[in-house]
Design a protein around this motif. Structure first.
Motif, mmCIF file in Angstrom:
data_model
loop_
_atom_site.group_PDB
_atom_site.id
_atom_site.type_symbol
_atom_site.label_atom_id
_atom_site.label_comp_id
_atom_site.label_asym_id
_atom_site.label_seq_id
_atom_site.Cartn_x
_atom_site.Cartn_y
_atom_site.Cartn_z
ATOM 1 N N ASP A 179 26.239 38.978 -12.182
ATOM 2 C CA ASP A 179 25.655 38.026 -13.111
ATOM 3 C C ASP A 179 25.684 36.619 -12.514
ATOM 4 N N SER A 180 24.534 35.997 -12.426
ATOM 5 C CA SER A 180 24.426 34.658 -11.856
ATOM 6 C C SER A 180 23.103 34.048 -12.290
ATOM 7 N N HIS A 181 23.121 32.736 -12.565
ATOM 8 C CA HIS A 181 21.873 32.070 -12.945
ATOM 9 C C HIS A 181 20.943 31.937 -11.747
ATOM 10 N N GLU A 182 21.457 32.227 -10.541
ATOM 11 C CA GLU A 182 20.653 32.103 -9.333
ATOM 12 C C GLU A 182 20.076 33.435 -8.852
ATOM 13 N N LEU A 183 20.192 34.487 -9.648
ATOM 14 C CA LEU A 183 19.630 35.771 -9.238
ATOM 15 C C LEU A 183 18.120 35.645 -9.060
ATOM 16 N N PRO A 184 17.590 36.139 -7.946
ATOM 17 C CA PRO A 184 16.140 36.076 -7.760
ATOM 18 C C PRO A 184 15.427 37.075 -8.676
ATOM 19 N N ALA A 185 14.218 36.727 -9.041
ATOM 20 C CA ALA A 185 13.414 37.647 -9.841
ATOM 21 C C ALA A 185 13.009 38.836 -8.980
ATOM 22 N N LEU A 186 12.951 40.012 -9.606
ATOM 23 C CA LEU A 186 12.477 41.219 -8.937
ATOM 24 C C LEU A 186 11.046 41.476 -9.372
ATOM 25 N N PRO A 187 10.105 41.464 -8.455
ATOM 26 C CA PRO A 187 8.710 41.721 -8.838
ATOM 27 C C PRO A 187 8.560 43.108 -9.474
ATOM 28 N N ASP A 188 7.796 43.172 -10.546
ATOM 29 C CA ASP A 188 7.481 44.450 -11.202
ATOM 30 C C ASP A 188 8.736 45.222 -11.596
ATOM 31 N N CYS A 189 9.774 44.502 -12.020
ATOM 32 C CA CYS A 189 11.004 45.176 -12.460
ATOM 33 C C CYS A 189 10.747 45.874 -13.797
ATOM 34 N N ARG A 190 11.022 47.173 -13.852
ATOM 35 C CA ARG A 190 10.673 47.964 -15.032
ATOM 36 C C ARG A 190 11.732 47.945 -16.122
ATOM 37 N N SER A 191 12.986 47.669 -15.750
ATOM 38 C CA SER A 191 14.039 47.594 -16.757
ATOM 39 C C SER A 191 15.181 46.748 -16.227
ATOM 40 N N SER A 192 15.886 46.097 -17.158
ATOM 41 C CA SER A 192 17.057 45.306 -16.794
ATOM 42 C C SER A 192 18.158 45.586 -17.810
ATOM 43 N N THR A 193 19.337 45.923 -17.313
ATOM 44 C CA THR A 193 20.472 46.272 -18.159
ATOM 45 C C THR A 193 21.635 45.351 -17.824
ATOM 46 N N GLU A 194 22.318 44.840 -18.831
ATOM 47 C CA GLU A 194 23.472 43.977 -18.608
ATOM 48 C C GLU A 194 24.755 44.692 -19.029
ATOM 49 N N LEU A 195 25.751 44.622 -18.144
ATOM 50 C CA LEU A 195 27.091 45.110 -18.456
ATOM 51 C C LEU A 195 28.042 43.935 -18.286
ATOM 52 N N ALA A 196 28.190 43.163 -19.346
ATOM 53 C CA ALA A 196 29.014 41.963 -19.264
ATOM 54 C C ALA A 196 30.481 42.305 -19.126
ATOM 55 N N GLU A 197 30.899 43.387 -19.776
ATOM 56 C CA GLU A 197 32.291 43.809 -19.697
ATOM 57 C C GLU A 197 32.380 45.284 -20.003
ATOM 58 N N LEU A 198 33.490 45.885 -19.618
ATOM 59 C CA LEU A 198 33.756 47.292 -19.882
ATOM 60 C C LEU A 198 35.141 47.429 -20.477
ATOM 61 N N ALA A 199 35.337 48.481 -21.251
ATOM 62 C CA ALA A 199 36.682 48.802 -21.709
ATOM 63 C C ALA A 199 37.523 49.245 -20.514
ATOM 64 N N ASP A 200 38.817 49.204 -20.641
ATOM 65 C CA ASP A 200 39.692 49.641 -19.559
ATOM 66 C C ASP A 200 39.487 51.116 -19.300
ATOM 67 N N PHE A 201 39.471 51.496 -18.038
ATOM 68 C CA PHE A 201 39.419 52.901 -17.670
ATOM 69 C C PHE A 201 40.071 53.066 -16.310
ATOM 70 N N SER A 202 40.472 54.275 -16.001
ATOM 71 C CA SER A 202 41.278 54.489 -14.791
ATOM 72 C C SER A 202 40.559 55.192 -13.689
ATOM 73 N N GLU A 203 39.379 55.810 -13.949
ATOM 74 C CA GLU A 203 38.708 56.563 -12.900
ATOM 75 C C GLU A 203 37.231 56.667 -13.216
ATOM 76 N N THR A 204 36.469 57.049 -12.220
ATOM 77 C CA THR A 204 35.048 57.323 -12.394
ATOM 78 C C THR A 204 34.790 58.781 -12.110
ATOM 79 N N ALA A 205 33.720 59.306 -12.700
ATOM 80 C CA ALA A 205 33.419 60.715 -12.480
ATOM 81 C C ALA A 205 31.936 60.937 -12.631
ATOM 82 N N CYS A 206 31.427 62.012 -12.023
ATOM 83 C CA CYS A 206 30.024 62.386 -12.148
ATOM 84 C C CYS A 206 29.943 63.823 -12.594
ATOM 85 N N HIS A 207 29.055 64.097 -13.508
ATOM 86 C CA HIS A 207 28.852 65.459 -13.991
ATOM 87 C C HIS A 207 27.392 65.793 -13.822
ATOM 88 N N SER A 208 27.078 66.934 -13.209
ATOM 89 C CA SER A 208 25.670 67.293 -13.030
ATOM 90 C C SER A 208 25.422 68.671 -13.607
#
Length: 208
Positions: A179-208
């Motif tokens: 997050d920064s006010h100086e982020l450059p614009a992305l041409p033709d960006c189809r979506s933008s998602t913000e994650l300002a903060e997350l709850a505490d967690f201890s690990e990451t995982a992937c499920h397919s």
């Protein structure tokens, strides 16, 4: 504690924090997408969750190649080429890819003997980018590319990244940015998602 994890199903990637859905990306429509993380730790955890998913490739700001190997040696490893055959990067596909990224024929001729750790940052990133240009994943994640760059440098690399969409129009790209006010614009960006903060967690995982 909640857990950050990603799933891939029915040609869609979904990113969850615990049971809360934070991001959905179709894997069949191409285009640019952006996820803006509130801090470096969040960005790192997001990328770690995505990276473990099948079909996801990550391109870090340093290019992601081995710094103590030559450029030719790196391509021999990641693309399973014969190192002797690409010692001068004159393989047709490699040569064309580097030139699409704006490198002169003279630079391409000597680049094979260079080590990525000795390259200027933007050129190092281009070397890593060429890897994914030649072997595109289902989703390419570009990890914190713009941190520390001037606007001019950032725009130059965005212009290079446009080559990916021209060559692989149905392969999406996700920019994970801080997050920064100086982020450059992305041409033709189809979506933008913000994650300002997350709850505490201890690990990451992937499920397919």
């Amino acid at each position: 504690m909640s857990q950050l994890h990603a799933t891939v199903a029915e040609r869609r990637l979904s990113l969850y924090e615990g049971e809360a859905l934070r991001l959905v990306l179709p894997l069949y429509a191409g285009g640019r997408h952006r996820l803006v993380a509130g801090d470096d730790d969040i960005a790192r955890r997001v990328v770690a969750a995505l990276e473990d998913c099948p079909g996801v490739g990550v391109l870090p700001a340093d290019g992601g190649l081995l710094g103590n190997q030559t450029v030719a040696g790196n391509f021999a490893l990641v693309l399973r080429y014969d190192a002797a055959e690409i010692r001068d990067l004159r393989d047709q596909d490699l040569d064309a890819a580097f030139r699409l990224c704006g490198m002169s024929p003279e630079r391409v001729d000597v680049l094979a003997r260079e080590q990525p750790m000795n390259l200027e940052r933007g050129e190092r990133w281009k070397v890593g980018f060429v890897r994914w240009l030649l072997r595109p994943p289902e989703l390419l994640v570009i990890d914190r590319l713009f941190a520390g760059l001037t606007r001019r440098q950032a725009n130059a690399l965005i212009a290079v990244e446009a080559v990916y969409h021209a060559r692989h129009p149905f392969r999406p790209v996700l920019f994970v940015d801080l997050d920064s006010h100086e982020l450059p614009a992305l041409p033709d960006c189809r979506s933008s998602t913000e994650l300002a903060e997350l709850a505490d967690f201890s690990e990451t995982a992937c499920h397919s």
